[in-house]
Design an enzyme around this catalytic site. Structure first.
Site, PDB file in Angstrom:
ATOM      1  N   HIS A 113       9.495   0.476  16.914  1.00 45.87           N
ATOM      2  CA  HIS A 113       9.097   1.817  16.488  1.00 45.87           C
ATOM      3  C   HIS A 113       9.831   2.912  17.255  1.00 45.87           C
ATOM      4  CE1 HIS A 113       4.927   0.652  14.620  1.00 45.87           C
ATOM      5  NE2 HIS A 113       5.955   0.060  14.042  1.00 45.87           N
ATOM      6  N   LEU A 172       8.212  -0.942  10.678  1.00 44.21           N
ATOM      7  CA  LEU A 172       8.830  -2.039  11.414  1.00 44.21           C
ATOM      8  C   LEU A 172       7.867  -2.626  12.449  1.00 44.21           C
ATOM      9  CD1 LEU A 172      12.260  -0.287  12.069  1.00 44.21           C
ATOM     10  CD2 LEU A 172      11.853  -2.173  10.467  1.00 44.21           C
ATOM     11  N   ARG A 204       2.928 -10.867  14.096  1.00 43.18           N
ATOM     12  CA  ARG A 204       1.875 -10.396  14.985  1.00 43.18           C
ATOM     13  C   ARG A 204       1.627 -11.355  16.142  1.00 43.18           C
ATOM     14  NH1 ARG A 204      -1.919  -8.743   9.956  1.00 43.18           N
ATOM     15  NH2 ARG A 204      -0.753 -10.499   9.108  1.00 43.18           N
ATOM     16  N   ARG A 220       0.791  -1.226   0.000  1.00 39.94           N
ATOM     17  CA  ARG A 220       0.000   0.000   0.000  1.00 39.94           C
ATOM     18  C   ARG A 220       0.826   1.281   0.000  1.00 39.94           C
ATOM     19  NH1 ARG A 220      -5.655  -0.448   2.987  1.00 39.94           N
ATOM     20  NH2 ARG A 220      -6.161   0.604   1.054  1.00 39.94           N
ATOM     21  N   LYS A 279       1.205   2.540  13.104  1.00 38.59           N
ATOM     22  CA  LYS A 279       0.531   2.482  14.393  1.00 38.59           C
ATOM     23  C   LYS A 279       0.760   1.126  15.064  1.00 38.59           C
ATOM     24  CE  LYS A 279      -3.316   1.078  11.680  1.00 38.59           C
ATOM     25  NZ  LYS A 279      -2.356   0.798  10.616  1.00 38.59           N
ATOM     26  N   ASP A 332      -2.216  -4.863  17.155  1.00 35.77           N
ATOM     27  CA  ASP A 332      -2.369  -5.007  15.708  1.00 35.77           C
ATOM     28  C   ASP A 332      -3.741  -4.553  15.212  1.00 35.77           C
ATOM     29  OD1 ASP A 332      -1.172  -6.082  13.142  1.00 35.77           O
ATOM     30  OD2 ASP A 332      -3.008  -7.270  13.245  1.00 35.77           O
ATOM     31  N   SER A 338      16.722  -2.694   4.551  1.00 30.51           N
ATOM     32  CA  SER A 338      16.365  -3.950   5.194  1.00 30.51           C
ATOM     33  C   SER A 338      17.641  -4.623   5.648  1.00 30.51           C
ATOM     34  CB  SER A 338      15.610  -4.870   4.239  1.00 30.51           C
ATOM     35  OG  SER A 338      15.391  -6.146   4.835  1.00 30.51           O
ATOM     36  N   ARG A 339      17.549  -5.390   6.727  1.00 27.00           N
ATOM     37  CA  ARG A 339      18.715  -6.148   7.166  1.00 27.00           C
ATOM     38  C   ARG A 339      18.985  -7.327   6.240  1.00 27.00           C
ATOM     39  NH1 ARG A 339      17.022  -5.424  13.518  1.00 27.00           N
ATOM     40  NH2 ARG A 339      17.804  -3.297  13.687  1.00 27.00           N
TER      41      ARG A 339
END
Length: 345
Positions: free
Chosen positions: A79, A74, A165, A19, A97, A177, A37-38
């Site tokens: 965050h 992330l 999650r 998105r 969020k 979440d 990114s790692r």
């Protein structure tokens, strides 16, 4: 046309790939400057459609001179640290969020952003969809009489094993979440003065150490009640309803509608029931455009920004989420300090 806001993306989360990156690339207001990114291969695959730089280190991305703003999708537990790092590097921040899992930390980050003249937005996209403005207008016009209660639900089917999650160390669980959505919707429609009257969080029945469902009772200072439901092991639901002394209004597909969706408001009043069909709207595009305009308005070297409605809503949301944890027996009682409380230097 002003120069686009150059955005660096920390991580390759699903919401970023599906998105946010397409929206950042499509708008003239923004351009994707870099993806970090790692896992360099993952970053390269994510960046390839946009022709932007690939970075293997989050710390490097937040200090790049050709990055004006950082988008942080992330896991929740990461965050706060990376939002702070980006702000200290002089970057505006759009963070997924919830901004953090601690109201005090959120207050400190907003204070840091204000002092440095930077924009910090929590990426709650649904509030930027026009259907909610239409609902507010109906309620303000007295269509349902005096508001008596608010009901909201957001739930999704069972997550597969290994889904982030469901990992407690990464800030997993239903509250962080999906619970954020009905809580923020209550803030959006009921405003300041909300408190948690009761809350239940259900632990995962398969032994994973996170909550997979929740139910919350809210109340306002003048007696309006709120009932919120959310979960990660349910049939899909995304809705809210406002019930008043003379009628009510219900919205389905409330929180994550696709851009082409035509919202339908189901209205009941003294004259009967009917449907109001609205035109489609794109909450992702609206969010990105709004963030870019806020960044431009801030300007280079601007004085600390004033507290705005979005910040106040984010902090009320943070307080309520902490209070839910406390009421459910999973967290300490929130302190509820003022906006002038603890700050980062």
């Amino acid at each position: 046309m002003p120069s686009p806001v150059r955005v660096g993306v920390l991580g390759c989360a699903d919401i970023a790939r599906r998105r946010m990156l397409p929206a950042l690339a499509a708008l003239e207001d923004t351009e994707i400057a870099a993806v970090a990114s790692r896992d360099v291969e993952t970053a390269a695959r994510t960046a390839m459609p946009y022709g932007c730089r690939v970075v293997a280190d989050y710390a490097e991305l937040v200090t790049l001179p050709d990055v004006d703003a950082v988008y942080v999708p992330l896991p929740v537990a990461l965050h706060a640290a990376w939002v702070e790092a980006a702000l200290r590097a002089g970057k505006h921040v759009l963070a997924e969020k919830p901004l953090t899992t601690d109201p005090e930390r959120s207050r400190a980050l907003f204070a840091l952003a204000r002092r440095r003249g930077l924009v910090l937005w929590e990426n709650v996209m649904f509030v930027h969809h026009a259907q909610h403005t239409a609902v507010r207008r109906l309620v303000a016009d007295g269509l349902i009489g005096e508001l008596r209660s608010f009901h909201a639900a957001f739930a999704v089917p069972r997550r597969p094993d290994g889904d982030i999650r469901l990992v407690p160390e990464l800030g997993g669980g239903a509250l962080w979440d999906v619970g954020v959505y009905p809580v923020r919707a209550a803030v959006h429609f009921l405003g300041a003065g909300l408190r948690v009257a009761g809350a239940v969080l259900t632990r995962d029945r398969y032994g994973r150490q996170v909550d997979t469902a929740g139910s919350v009772l809210l109340r306002t200072a003048d007696g309006v009640g709120g009932h919120l439901e959310f979960g990660l092991d349910h049939a899909y639901r995304s809705s809210y309803a406002l019930w008043g002394s003379e009628g009510g209004v219900t919205v389905e597909h409330a929180f994550t509608p696709p851009a082409g969706h035509r919202p339908v408001l189901r209205v009941a009043d003294r004259t009967g029931t009917r449907e109001i069909v609205l035109g489609p709207d794109d909450q992702v595009t609206n969010t990105v455009r709004g963030f870019a305009r806020a960044v431009r308005a801030a300007g280079t070297g601007a004085r600390p920004l004033p507290v705005g409605r979005a910040e106040e809503a984010s902090l009320l949301q943070a307080d309520l989420l902490a209070e839910v944890l406390h009421r459910a027996g999973l967290g300490l009682a929130p302190a509820r300090p003022s906006l002038s409380g603890t700050e980062y230097s």
